[in-house]
Enzyme design. Structure first.
Site, mmCIF file in Angstrom:
data_model
loop_
_atom_site.group_PDB
_atom_site.id
_atom_site.type_symbol
_atom_site.label_atom_id
_atom_site.label_comp_id
_atom_site.label_asym_id
_atom_site.label_seq_id
_atom_site.Cartn_x
_atom_site.Cartn_y
_atom_site.Cartn_z
ATOM 1 N N GLU A 35 89.026 -30.411 4.112
ATOM 2 C CA GLU A 35 88.135 -29.388 4.672
ATOM 3 C C GLU A 35 87.815 -28.345 3.615
ATOM 4 O O GLU A 35 88.602 -28.085 2.710
ATOM 5 C CB GLU A 35 88.789 -28.722 5.898
ATOM 6 C CG GLU A 35 88.834 -29.649 7.086
ATOM 7 C CD GLU A 35 89.277 -28.955 8.370
ATOM 8 O OE1 GLU A 35 89.697 -27.781 8.316
ATOM 9 O OE2 GLU A 35 89.215 -29.611 9.427
ATOM 10 N N ARG A 88 65.251 -39.389 2.937
ATOM 11 C CA ARG A 88 64.670 -40.733 2.980
ATOM 12 C C ARG A 88 64.964 -41.430 4.318
ATOM 13 O O ARG A 88 64.391 -42.449 4.623
ATOM 14 C CB ARG A 88 65.184 -41.577 1.803
ATOM 15 C CG ARG A 88 64.591 -41.122 0.467
ATOM 16 C CD ARG A 88 65.262 -41.782 -0.718
ATOM 17 N NE ARG A 88 66.629 -41.331 -0.861
ATOM 18 C CZ ARG A 88 67.503 -41.825 -1.728
ATOM 19 N NH1 ARG A 88 67.140 -42.809 -2.525
ATOM 20 N NH2 ARG A 88 68.722 -41.346 -1.810
ATOM 21 N N LYS A 182 56.063 -51.746 -4.727
ATOM 22 C CA LYS A 182 57.517 -51.982 -4.640
ATOM 23 C C LYS A 182 57.875 -52.525 -3.258
ATOM 24 O O LYS A 182 57.405 -52.014 -2.254
ATOM 25 C CB LYS A 182 58.260 -50.665 -4.890
ATOM 26 C CG LYS A 182 59.768 -50.784 -4.761
ATOM 27 C CD LYS A 182 60.467 -49.531 -5.241
ATOM 28 C CE LYS A 182 60.532 -48.474 -4.174
ATOM 29 N NZ LYS A 182 61.294 -47.288 -4.618
HETATM 30 C C1 R5P Z 1 61.913 -44.069 -2.516
HETATM 31 O O1 R5P Z 1 60.849 -44.394 -1.996
HETATM 32 C C2 R5P Z 1 61.975 -43.031 -3.582
HETATM 33 O O2 R5P Z 1 60.709 -42.511 -3.835
HETATM 34 C C3 R5P Z 1 62.576 -43.576 -4.872
HETATM 35 O O3 R5P Z 1 61.706 -44.555 -5.393
HETATM 36 C C4 R5P Z 1 63.928 -44.180 -4.618
HETATM 37 O O4 R5P Z 1 64.747 -43.247 -3.966
HETATM 38 C C5 R5P Z 1 64.563 -44.614 -5.920
HETATM 39 O O5 R5P Z 1 65.788 -45.197 -5.601
HETATM 40 P P1 R5P Z 1 66.581 -46.079 -6.645
HETATM 41 O O6 R5P Z 1 66.732 -45.281 -7.898
HETATM 42 O O7 R5P Z 1 67.903 -46.324 -5.960
HETATM 43 O O8 R5P Z 1 65.816 -47.334 -6.831
#
Ligand code: R5P
Length: 280
Positions: A35, A88, A182
């Site tokens: 804590e 996120r 992506k």
């Molecule tokens: C997600 O849409 C964010 O914009 C970043 O692209 C994401 O958080 C990047 O995460 P990582 O470095 O784990 O691929």
């Protein structure tokens, strides 16, 4: 007065200098059972609490800081959350999921009159707070450390970061922008679909809001290297750089990594203090 959380000490100092406000004395303690307890010295009427919520512990610490300053006599509290964790998780992606950032925002709203947060993953998350909450855009500052670039391309690793890439390009004053596509399969597994932009012999600046595990950026760097890019720079607002992210980027062949001080890391070359001071 500026009241700093343990995660945002350098930024709180910069913000105090930028705004001419005093820094409140604050101490942080953790008990053997895990804590936490903060202690805040004298504060004036308006307390500006500055703390990035980079972990569950820092969320708890921020709630304690808000409570401590109110207990100590502040009648107005502004909470600056340079990096808003859980942003996120802004929808219930699967049945039974929480909207995690909404839960965090509701809890943090109880201890403040106003919230400022820097480039949250989606600005719409500001609506989850029960008090006025404003996003602060610090993206233009990411151009500051970029030196002379050859035929630069400012590239977003996904379409969501396109606006960021355009802002950095505009602030740099030269170059084109583009974005990859992506597909995320898991926290550490993404596919990057390149665009048609020619990168052969060009300097590429990859721009995103967060670098977390570094998977998105290292996959993007691999594509760019295959296509003959000259030097590749990674720049982001929030350099979370969890686990081995920094190593991953270095091994992928990045030339330089820059981020802001919303999360205090060795790559935090740019301060968001001026952008916050302007809004305060
Ligand atoms: C997600 O849409 C964010 O914009 C970043 O692209 C994401 O958080 C990047 O995460 P990582 O470095 O784990 O691929």
């Amino acid at each position: 007065m500026i009241v700093s959380g343990s995660t945002s000490q350098a930024l709180a100092v910069a913000l105090a200098a930028e705004t001419g406000r005093e820094l409140a004395p604050v101490s942080f303690e953790q008990f053997p059972d895990g804590e936490r307890k903060v202690n805040v010295g004298e504060v004036d009427d308006h307390a500006i609490v500055v703390a990035s919520t980079v972990s569950d512990g820092s969320h708890v610490e921020l709630l304690q800081l808000q409570d401590a300053v109110r207990e100590n006599g502040a009648s107005e509290i502004t909470t600056v959350i340079p990096y808003l964790g859980y942003a996120r998780q802004d929808e219930a992606f699967e049945t039974g999921d929480p909207v995690s950032v909404r839960a965090m925002a509701r809890a943090l709203s109880t201890g403040t009159d106003r919230v400022l947060t820097v480039n949250p993953h989606e600005t719409a998350v500001c609506a989850f707070f029960d008090v006025p909450a404003e996003p602060v855009d610090a993206a233009a500052r990411l151009a500051e450390p970029l030196e002379s670039l050859t035929d630069p391309l400012f590239l977003a690793p996904d379409s969501g970061a396109t606006e960021l890439a355009e802002t950095v390009r505009d602030a740099y004053g030269d170059g084109e922008t583009d974005h990859f596509e992506k597909t995320r399969h898991s926290g550490t597994d993404v596919d990057i679909e390149p665009s048609d932009a020619s990168v052969d012999g060009r300097d590429v600046v990859l721009v995103d809001d967060i670098v977390a595990t570094g998977t998105t950026m290292s996959e993007s760097i691999a594509v760019l290297n295959d296509r003959g890019a000259r030097e590749i720079t990674v720049t982001c607002i929030h350099p979370l750089l969890a686990a081995n992210a920094h190593l991953k980027l270095a091994r992928a062949g990045v030339e330089a990594i820059y981020g802001t001080d919303t999360i205090e890391r060795p790559v935090s070359a740019v301060s968001v203090a001026p952008a916050l001071a302007e809004r305060l």
